[in-house]
Design a protein around this motif. Sequence first.
Motif, PDB file in Angstrom:
ATOM      1  N   LEU A  12       2.838   8.846   2.509  1.00  0.00           N
ATOM      2  CA  LEU A  12       3.353   8.264   1.264  1.00  0.00           C
ATOM      3  C   LEU A  12       4.796   7.793   1.446  1.00  0.00           C
ATOM      4  N   VAL A  13       5.578   8.603   2.172  1.00  0.00           N
ATOM      5  CA  VAL A  13       6.970   8.220   2.445  1.00  0.00           C
ATOM      6  C   VAL A  13       6.994   6.907   3.235  1.00  0.00           C
ATOM      7  N   PHE A  14       6.032   6.774   4.138  1.00  0.00           N
ATOM      8  CA  PHE A  14       5.940   5.553   4.942  1.00  0.00           C
ATOM      9  C   PHE A  14       5.376   4.393   4.113  1.00  0.00           C
ATOM     10  N   ALA A  15       4.374   4.694   3.294  1.00  0.00           N
ATOM     11  CA  ALA A  15       3.633   3.623   2.615  1.00  0.00           C
ATOM     12  C   ALA A  15       4.444   2.954   1.500  1.00  0.00           C
ATOM     13  N   ILE A  16       5.313   3.729   0.853  1.00  0.00           N
ATOM     14  CA  ILE A  16       6.049   3.135  -0.273  1.00  0.00           C
ATOM     15  C   ILE A  16       6.967   2.001   0.200  1.00  0.00           C
ATOM     16  N   PRO A  17       7.849   2.232   1.193  1.00  0.00           N
ATOM     17  CA  PRO A  17       8.645   1.091   1.667  1.00  0.00           C
ATOM     18  C   PRO A  17       7.789  -0.014   2.289  1.00  0.00           C
ATOM     19  N   ALA A  18       6.679   0.398   2.944  1.00  0.00           N
ATOM     20  CA  ALA A  18       5.796  -0.630   3.522  1.00  0.00           C
ATOM     21  C   ALA A  18       5.215  -1.503   2.417  1.00  0.00           C
ATOM     22  N   TYR A  19       4.849  -0.877   1.312  1.00  0.00           N
ATOM     23  CA  TYR A  19       4.309  -1.624   0.162  1.00  0.00           C
ATOM     24  C   TYR A  19       5.355  -2.620  -0.346  1.00  0.00           C
ATOM     25  N   VAL A  20       6.586  -2.136  -0.479  1.00  0.00           N
ATOM     26  CA  VAL A  20       7.665  -3.015  -0.962  1.00  0.00           C
ATOM     27  C   VAL A  20       7.837  -4.197  -0.013  1.00  0.00           C
ATOM     28  N   MET A  21       7.782  -3.914   1.282  1.00  0.00           N
ATOM     29  CA  MET A  21       7.948  -5.001   2.257  1.00  0.00           C
ATOM     30  C   MET A  21       6.836  -6.032   2.129  1.00  0.00           C
ATOM     31  N   VAL A  22       5.611  -5.553   1.928  1.00  0.00           N
ATOM     32  CA  VAL A  22       4.493  -6.507   1.803  1.00  0.00           C
ATOM     33  C   VAL A  22       4.659  -7.346   0.539  1.00  0.00           C
ATOM     34  N   ILE A  23       5.094  -6.726  -0.546  1.00  0.00           N
ATOM     35  CA  ILE A  23       5.271  -7.472  -1.800  1.00  0.00           C
ATOM     36  C   ILE A  23       6.352  -8.549  -1.620  1.00  0.00           C
TER      37      ILE A  23
END
Lengths: 316, 479
Positions: A12-23
């Motif tokens: 989750l710690v990894f996925a949240i910034p990754a999500y922001v980057m994809v957006i």
Amino acid sequence: MRSYLTDLFLFLVFAIPAYVMVIVFAGNVSPFSQYRNIKYVRGGNGHLHTRLQEADTLGQVDILFLGSSHAYRGFDPRIFKKAGYTSFNLGSSSQTPVQTKILFDRYIDRFNPRLIVFDVFPPAFNGDGVESFLNFLSNAPLDRHLMMAALDSRHATVWNTAIFSTWRTLIGADDGFTEPLLRGAEKDLYIPGGYVEKTVNEFKPPSSKVHFKWSPPSNQWQAFLHILAASKIKGIPVVLVRTPVTGSHQYLPEDRMKLDRLLSPLADAYLDLSDALPGDPAEFFYDGHHMNQKGVERLNAIFLDSLAARGLLPPP
Amino acid sequence: MLFNSLDFAVFLPLVFALFWAIPARRTDIRNSLLLAASYVFYGWWDTRFLVLIAFSTMLDFYLGIGIANSTDERRRRLLLWTSLVVNLGLLGFFKYFNFFLDQLNGAFSLFGMPLGSERLDIILPVGISFYTFQTLSYTIDVYRGDLKASRNPVAFAAFVSFFPQLVAGPIERASNLLPQFAAPRQFRRSAAVDGSRQILWGFFKKLVIADNCAEQVDRIFAGHETAAASTLVLGAVLFAFQIYGDFSGYSDIATGVARLFGFELMRNFAFPYFSRDIAEFWRRWHISLSTWFRDYLYVPIGGSRGSTALRVRNTFIIFLVSGFWHGANWTFLVWGALNALYFLPLLLSGRNRQNLGTVAEGRRLPTWGDLLRMTGTFAMTCIAWVFFRARDLQHAVEYVAGMVDVSLLSLPNLGNKNLPLLLGLFIGLEWAGREDQYGIQRTGMGWNRLGRWGFYALLIAMIGLFMPTEESPFIYFQF
């Protein structure tokens, strides 16, 4: 179990910034319309960007208008100026009480008005506010209150647009943006004081009759009550008003009575002017529930007379 | 409660934490928790439904014990028939009463004697077809002596109402799931990780593939009179992906959630659109229902034994009943009949079991022959799906007739320009994982953790970007 939960947490710690980057990536590399859940439109319908830019430069006014498009297309500050009152219109397209509260909290001390006029358009109260959130996230300054309210919307498009808007604000992508005062297709002209004048006089008849519905979600109702309570604490009288609509948008007498009974006790006055412009709708309206300039001039005269008759107009 | 709701996003971690906080030896408390959670999950729709499922559960629990305790064959048979009549009676009333009333009214009207009976305002309890079949399999298995009757009402009730698969399957066999409620469960990290991955893939299938297809399918089916033939073909193809993404997505989420609690559910889908003939398709589509009908209907009426006429009859019976199970509409019966017609040539020529393995096993690409056979099978299922999706027979016939026209050569009206990209990615991942249990089971297993997690994060972001913003129920809830 522990290693599973640890991995889940780390993911989750990894996925949240990754999500922001994809957006951010998705919002930048392709036309926004291709992604159904990012709707960032700088300079969208209703001149919210220009209105708030102007609001940030002003001081005290006599009358402050709040509400949806019925507010910013219904009350012309030039007419109130002639009557001896300064005013500002903080309405915006599809604005619901949740967004009105954000603007109210942000600007009430700056404007310190002597009277608040709140447009109560039932569909705006019934709505989820998503359309207005997207307008705010694209055109209003981002602050904690707006972001918290956007988070509370529980809507993927609002959340993604908030992420994208934050990114653009951080990198200053829209710093030099200037909204045209006359918008092309709609022929909407921004008038200082927050008003938008429709400069063409074409009437688009509504396709069907609108039926009465009054079921505001609790957050909308709470935001509305917050504005009324805060105004009372500050000693500012509030007038609730329903602006004129065409016959297709008018409610049955019993439904109007219901609204009257509900809203009248909440403010200093409740004026139901929904049938104040009878006759040929093409004369006073450009669609089922928005007035043309002639309609606005007629309404504003009626409205000033009504306020005067009730002793609600502050001394000029 | 929908899987794709914020309510469930709170519900699942809460139940998960409570479940594993209970000591492993206290299976009874764990089962009680699962039972309570399942009733909350189901009652979220309508608390009145709980009365019905509780009644069915108790009835079959005591009938099962009655059957097991009795040595009198007549009494055992009576108890079995009680279970069949009551369960199917309830299902028939809630699901088919108005349909039969309409048919009866229509038939009498033909002879100038309209009955004038009014339709009843019946709410179809969500998932009734699924849990009815699940409890029926229990009493039948106990009657046959294939399964010992459960003496534990909590475990039995938890088996009937187990929330991951309660409302849309897989339709579990008591012999597979019920013993799992009796055994103490230990947390297995590998199962939980795999389950989590399967849940993610299920959500991707539902929210990105099915729901994006659904918008275009609704548009095309609603405007079929004016749509070009190519657009109608596109509508049928998109519906094939919609229903697969929707239903198999649900099954993936259900299986994954069950694995988080240490349960193994039966497989429900095995990449059916990579089938080379219709028999293979039916071994890979809604496996839990197909095998249910095979074991409890097809085999008892003779199956593939006997004369050609009997085998043809049995094939039609199973496909028609399967169609009717889906809903009270002639369209489902025609859908079943069409599949029977597709199946018959294979059955009669003895070629219905020629494709038992996975297509292009051990190879990256299919042969041209396999590609052709897969395309042909997919085309046949698409035509049948039109009947499944249409609101009535006239709609379906007009739709299919509209697909045969010179406008077939025109460009279809796609509506959503993202769809080819999304479907391309989806098909690619499913093809790559066709030898596994679900599409992304082993995707990225050879990569480092950063790459693998990046892939999962990308899937989550795609869900966030393309999911519908209104909660959309799963199609199979209506069945």
